[in-house]
Design a protein around this motif. Structure first.
Motif, PDB file in Angstrom:
ATOM      1  N   ASP A   1      45.308  28.418  32.855  1.00 52.41           N
ATOM      2  CA  ASP A   1      44.966  29.246  34.014  1.00 52.41           C
ATOM      3  C   ASP A   1      43.458  29.430  34.129  1.00 52.41           C
ATOM      4  O   ASP A   1      42.893  29.341  35.219  1.00 52.41           O
ATOM      5  N   GLN A   2      42.810  29.661  33.000  1.00 52.69           N
ATOM      6  CA  GLN A   2      41.364  29.833  33.002  1.00 52.69           C
ATOM      7  C   GLN A   2      40.662  28.554  33.458  1.00 52.69           C
ATOM      8  O   GLN A   2      39.723  28.589  34.254  1.00 52.69           O
ATOM      9  N   LEU A   3      41.130  27.421  32.978  1.00 54.30           N
ATOM     10  CA  LEU A   3      40.540  26.142  33.379  1.00 54.30           C
ATOM     11  C   LEU A   3      40.758  25.869  34.863  1.00 54.30           C
ATOM     12  O   LEU A   3      39.874  25.328  35.536  1.00 54.30           O
ATOM     13  N   LYS A   4      41.905  26.254  35.383  1.00 51.56           N
ATOM     14  CA  LYS A   4      42.163  26.083  36.817  1.00 51.56           C
ATOM     15  C   LYS A   4      41.199  26.933  37.641  1.00 51.56           C
ATOM     16  O   LYS A   4      40.687  26.481  38.669  1.00 51.56           O
ATOM     17  N   LYS A   5      40.953  28.153  37.181  1.00 56.09           N
ATOM     18  CA  LYS A   5      40.009  29.030  37.882  1.00 56.09           C
ATOM     19  C   LYS A   5      38.602  28.442  37.845  1.00 56.09           C
ATOM     20  O   LYS A   5      37.888  28.449  38.849  1.00 56.09           O
TER      21      LYS A   5
END
Length: 73
Positions: free
Chosen positions: A34-38
């Motif tokens: 999720d952090q990488l997607k953000k």
């Protein structure tokens, strides 16, 4: 018989611990994903802005960061 029963209990406990560990690792990986997607979305936005600046600078005679009164060297 007690030894076999104890061994089976130990195996069950070890499996439960492994399952908990895998669930924690899975949750951690989901959070990282999720952090990488953000971050990827943010970089995409910055890329769009940078491309807009670069395409505008090609048609403009004034640098985008020029302040009134500044002289060029």
């Amino acid at each position: 018989m007690k030894v076999q029963s104890y061994a089976l209990e130990q195996q069950a406990i070890e499996r439960e611990q492994r399952i908990k560990q895998l669930r924690n690792e899975t949750e951690q990986l989901r959070n990282e994903t999720d952090q990488l997607k953000k971050e990827n979305a943010r970089f995409s936005e910055l890329d769009v802005k940078l491309n807009a600046i670069l395409s505008n600078s090609g048609t403009s005679s004034t640098p985008p960061n020029a302040m009134p009164g500044e002289s060029e060297m």
